[in-house]
Design an enzyme around this catalytic site. Structure first.
Site, PDB file in Angstrom:
ATOM      1  N   SER A   1       0.840  -1.240   0.177  1.00 48.34           N
ATOM      2  CA  SER A   1      -0.018   0.039   0.064  1.00 48.34           C
ATOM      3  C   SER A   1       0.835   1.325   0.111  1.00 48.34           C
ATOM      4  CB  SER A   1      -0.859   0.012   1.148  1.00 48.34           C
ATOM      5  OG  SER A   1      -0.182   0.431   2.376  1.00 48.34           O
ATOM      6  N   HIS A   2       2.263   1.159   0.172  1.00 47.34           N
ATOM      7  CA  HIS A   2       3.168   2.363   0.263  1.00 47.34           C
ATOM      8  C   HIS A   2       4.169   1.955  -0.359  1.00 47.34           C
ATOM      9  CE1 HIS A   2       0.014   3.651   3.249  1.00 47.34           C
ATOM     10  NE2 HIS A   2       0.373   4.725   3.003  1.00 47.34           N
TER      11      HIS A   2
ATOM     12  N   GLY B   1      -4.835   3.450   0.995  1.00 42.23           N
ATOM     13  CA  GLY B   1      -4.054   2.602   0.132  1.00 42.23           C
ATOM     14  C   GLY B   1      -4.894   1.473  -0.256  1.00 42.23           C
ATOM     15  N   GLU B   2      -5.167   0.487   0.773  1.00 47.65           N
ATOM     16  CA  GLU B   2      -5.761  -0.672   0.859  1.00 47.65           C
ATOM     17  C   GLU B   2      -7.082  -0.665   0.023  1.00 47.65           C
ATOM     18  OE1 GLU B   2      -4.488  -3.557   1.555  1.00 47.65           O
ATOM     19  OE2 GLU B   2      -2.761  -2.909   2.724  1.00 47.65           O
TER      20      GLU B   2
ATOM     21  N   ARG C   1       7.275  -7.949   7.946  1.00 50.45           N
ATOM     22  CA  ARG C   1       7.999  -7.015   7.208  1.00 50.45           C
ATOM     23  C   ARG C   1       9.617  -7.268   7.324  1.00 50.45           C
ATOM     24  NH1 ARG C   1       9.545  -2.077   8.305  1.00 50.45           N
ATOM     25  NH2 ARG C   1       8.891  -2.046  10.251  1.00 50.45           N
TER      26      ARG C   1
ATOM     27  N   SER D   1       3.753   8.644   2.662  1.00 49.60           N
ATOM     28  CA  SER D   1       4.398   7.204   2.926  1.00 49.60           C
ATOM     29  C   SER D   1       4.274   6.606   4.123  1.00 49.60           C
ATOM     30  CB  SER D   1       6.119   7.325   2.665  1.00 49.60           C
ATOM     31  OG  SER D   1       6.385   8.496   3.252  1.00 49.60           O
TER      32      SER D   1
HETATM   33  P1  NDP Z   1      -1.482  -2.899   9.033  1.00 51.23           P
HETATM   34  O1  NDP Z   1      -2.980  -2.969   9.623  1.00 51.23           O
HETATM   35  O2  NDP Z   1      -1.139  -3.673   7.761  1.00 51.23           O
HETATM   36  O3  NDP Z   1      -0.381  -3.264  10.130  1.00 51.23           O
HETATM   37  C1  NDP Z   1      -0.300  -2.314  11.228  1.00 51.23           C
HETATM   38  C2  NDP Z   1       0.978  -2.672  12.237  1.00 51.23           C
HETATM   39  O4  NDP Z   1       0.384  -3.940  13.015  1.00 51.23           O
HETATM   40  C3  NDP Z   1       2.220  -3.355  11.495  1.00 51.23           C
HETATM   41  O5  NDP Z   1       3.148  -2.691  12.399  1.00 51.23           O
HETATM   42  C4  NDP Z   1       1.871  -4.797  11.336  1.00 51.23           C
HETATM   43  O6  NDP Z   1       3.341  -5.345  11.178  1.00 51.23           O
HETATM   44  C5  NDP Z   1       1.220  -4.982  12.670  1.00 51.23           C
HETATM   45  N1  NDP Z   1       0.699  -6.232  12.453  1.00 51.23           N
HETATM   46  C6  NDP Z   1      -0.275  -6.756  11.681  1.00 51.23           C
HETATM   47  N2  NDP Z   1      -0.767  -7.963  11.862  1.00 51.23           N
HETATM   48  C7  NDP Z   1      -0.289  -8.438  13.172  1.00 51.23           C
HETATM   49  C8  NDP Z   1      -0.339  -9.299  14.102  1.00 51.23           C
HETATM   50  N3  NDP Z   1      -1.080 -10.412  13.871  1.00 51.23           N
HETATM   51  N4  NDP Z   1       0.398  -9.561  15.301  1.00 51.23           N
HETATM   52  C9  NDP Z   1       1.361  -8.246  15.695  1.00 51.23           C
HETATM   53  N5  NDP Z   1       1.493  -7.221  14.748  1.00 51.23           N
HETATM   54  C10 NDP Z   1       0.711  -7.264  13.738  1.00 51.23           C
HETATM   55  O7  NDP Z   1      -1.507  -1.384   8.899  1.00 51.23           O
HETATM   56  P2  NDP Z   1      -2.450  -0.173   8.375  1.00 51.23           P
HETATM   57  O8  NDP Z   1      -3.120  -0.748   7.104  1.00 51.23           O
HETATM   58  O9  NDP Z   1      -3.074   0.298   9.249  1.00 51.23           O
HETATM   59  O10 NDP Z   1      -1.060   0.810   7.698  1.00 51.23           O
HETATM   60  C11 NDP Z   1      -0.351   0.379   6.692  1.00 51.23           C
HETATM   61  C12 NDP Z   1       0.635   1.514   6.406  1.00 51.23           C
HETATM   62  O11 NDP Z   1      -0.105   2.735   5.918  1.00 51.23           O
HETATM   63  C13 NDP Z   1       1.147   2.035   7.486  1.00 51.23           C
HETATM   64  O12 NDP Z   1       2.605   1.845   7.337  1.00 51.23           O
HETATM   65  C14 NDP Z   1       0.955   3.737   7.809  1.00 51.23           C
HETATM   66  O13 NDP Z   1       1.996   4.290   8.344  1.00 51.23           O
HETATM   67  C15 NDP Z   1       0.618   3.822   6.277  1.00 51.23           C
HETATM   68  N6  NDP Z   1      -0.427   5.094   6.395  1.00 51.23           N
HETATM   69  C16 NDP Z   1       0.362   6.208   6.052  1.00 51.23           C
HETATM   70  C17 NDP Z   1      -0.567   7.405   5.793  1.00 51.23           C
HETATM   71  C18 NDP Z   1       0.085   8.742   5.459  1.00 51.23           C
HETATM   72  O14 NDP Z   1      -0.668   9.637   5.428  1.00 51.23           O
HETATM   73  N7  NDP Z   1       1.350   8.880   5.280  1.00 51.23           N
HETATM   74  C19 NDP Z   1      -1.937   7.243   6.136  1.00 51.23           C
HETATM   75  C20 NDP Z   1      -2.240   6.035   6.543  1.00 51.23           C
HETATM   76  C21 NDP Z   1      -1.654   4.936   6.759  1.00 51.23           C
HETATM   77  P3  NDP Z   1       3.661  -5.973   9.651  1.00 51.23           P
HETATM   78  O15 NDP Z   1       3.844  -5.108   8.866  1.00 51.23           O
HETATM   79  O16 NDP Z   1       4.653  -7.053  10.265  1.00 51.23           O
HETATM   80  O17 NDP Z   1       2.369  -7.015   9.290  1.00 51.23           O
HETATM   81  O1  PYC Z   2      -3.155   4.949   2.913  1.00 47.71           O
HETATM   82  O2  PYC Z   2      -4.398   6.208   4.238  1.00 47.71           O
HETATM   83  C1  PYC Z   2      -3.504   6.090   3.062  1.00 47.71           C
HETATM   84  C2  PYC Z   2      -2.718   7.151   3.065  1.00 47.71           C
HETATM   85  C3  PYC Z   2      -3.266   8.607   3.114  1.00 47.71           C
HETATM   86  C4  PYC Z   2      -2.079   9.231   2.695  1.00 47.71           C
HETATM   87  C5  PYC Z   2      -1.082   8.420   2.354  1.00 47.71           C
HETATM   88  N1  PYC Z   2      -1.446   7.298   2.570  1.00 47.71           N
END
Ligand code: NDP
Ligand code: PYC
Length: 339
Positions: free
Chosen positions: A47-48, A188-189, A311, A123
């Site tokens: 997603s990033h 992004g998802e 990761r 990101s």
């Molecule tokens: P996820 O739900 O995929 O993961 C969240 C965290 O939980 C990760 O550290 C992941 O580790 C961990 N995790 C997932 N499953 C388990 C488990 N079973 N046990 C323990 N830990 C677990 O993340 P999101 O979809 O919420 O976000 C994805 C990315 O999007 C993030 O990196 C976030 O920074 C980015 N984002 C950026 C935005 C922006 O504006 N710049 C806005 C929103 C999101 P692992 O990766 O190892 O699975």
């Molecule tokens: O995945 O939610 C998101 C996001 C918003 C801005 C950058 N990533």
């Protein structure tokens, strides 16, 4: 079986950096952007990863981010608050500029914060967190996004997906890191589900009328939901307060008003807080890093996994075998390189 291509990490970095240079970014912007995008792809954070290249280029074309910006470190001798103005460029080069000063202040004072203003941030946050843990520091990182999430009990986009991340350094192994959107999933998802023609899991979003939906199009036109109901809604609000209002930068509704769309990368600020565990624990019994290991072992001992473990496994595989890209992803890179 679908066709795939395997490239070394540095080959992907070269291509992505070249795409950004062709897109008009200066060396400092292109290099830092390519590093976080390639790190996302390397760590299987689709997603990033490279899917974000086009959004970044669209944002440049729309004139909403300055491709030739050179971030500036604002002089604040000895202060616990380190400020970097991204000068309308992307957040990533601003973070790279501020990190050494932030680390030095946190080690000296016990804690320090890096405020990044006037930046575009699209990101994941774990690159910033790993920058801190790489310096032996614990840390919290957060930023707003644009209004796409309804507060719990509401039915219209207001909060951002507001990512929130934490890291704790560990010796001789990867750090403890979590990094998540404060919505059920990152936006992004939703976009990746839309592209793949797949329905969303239930509970991710509501449509424009406020009804639950699993249709990605309807979700993008409606609102996403906070994770954990009122708890995620409150943490998302905290991010608006600390990393928007407190640092004198835009909140998610203001970002949406400024951009007028969620198809461009959001322009706002970012807050990074670094802690020295040694300084906090000084004079108290036990070494904080050894005590943390006891906790991690107990978690893993129950069969649970630590966040970011998936990761780090993906990273080790990419480092050993290269990054595997599917046909569409290779075509995307080739097409962008040919522009
Ligand atoms: P996820 O739900 O995929 O993961 C969240 C965290 O939980 C990760 O550290 C992941 O580790 C961990 N995790 C997932 N499953 C388990 C488990 N079973 N046990 C323990 N830990 C677990 O993340 P999101 O979809 O919420 O976000 C994805 C990315 O999007 C993030 O990196 C976030 O920074 C980015 N984002 C950026 C935005 C922006 O504006 N710049 C806005 C929103 C999101 P692992 O990766 O190892 O699975
Ligand atoms: O995945 O939610 C998101 C996001 C918003 C801005 C950058 N990533």
């Amino acid at each position: 079986m679908s066709e795939t291509t395997t490239l070394t990490i540095s080959a992907v970095q070269e291509r992505v950096e070249a795409i950004f240079r062709k897109g008009g970014l200066n060396a400092v912007q292109a290099g830092a952007l390519a590093r976080v995008i390639v790190a996302g792809e390397r760590d299987a954070c689709k997603s990033h990863g490279i899917y974000r290249i086009e959004g970044a280029l669209r944002t440049v074309k729309a004139g909403k981010v300055k491709p030739d910006a050179v971030p500036e470190l604002l002089a604040q001798e000895g202060s616990a608050i380190v400020k970097v103005n991204a000068k309308g460029g992307f957040a990533n080069p601003a973070f790279e500029l501020g990190l050494p000063v932030l680390a030095e202040r946190a080690r000296t004072l016990g804690m320090a914060a890096l405020v990044i203003n006037d930046c575009t941030h699209f990101s994941a946050l774990w690159p910033e967190v790993e920058g801190l843990t790489g310096e032996g520091l614990a840390g919290l990182v957060m930023c707003p996004s644009y209004a796409t999430v309804a507060p719990t009990g509401g039915n219209k986009p207001l909060l951002g997906t507001n990512p929130f991340a934490f890291g704790w350094p560990r010796q001789n192994q990867p750090p403890y890191v979590f990094d998540f959107a404060t919505s059920v999933a990152a936006r992004g998802e939703i976009e990746l589900h839309r592209r793949a023609g797949k329905p969303l899991p239930e509970g991710w979003a509501i449509d424009a009328e406020g009804n639950p939906t699993t249709d990605p199009e309807a979700a993008l036109a409606g609102a996403m939901l906070p994770f954990g109901g009122h708890k995620g809604s409150a943490i998302g609000t905290m991010v608006e307060l600390l990393a928007g209002i407190m640092i004198g930068d835009l909140t998610s509704p203001e970002v949406l008003e400024y951009l007028g769309t969620t198809t461009l990368a959001p322009f706002h600020g970012e807050l990074i807080i670094a802690f020295s565990p040694e300084k906090f624990a000084a004079g108290r019994p036990g070494n904080p890093f050894d005590r943390a290991e006891v906790l991690f072992e107990a978690i893993v001992g129950q069969g649970a996994r630590l966040p970011s473990q998936r990761r780090f496994v993906a990273r080790a595989k990419s480092q050993a075998e290269g990054i595997v890209l599917n046909k569409a992803e290779m075509e995307q890179l080739d097409r962008l390189l040919a522009l």
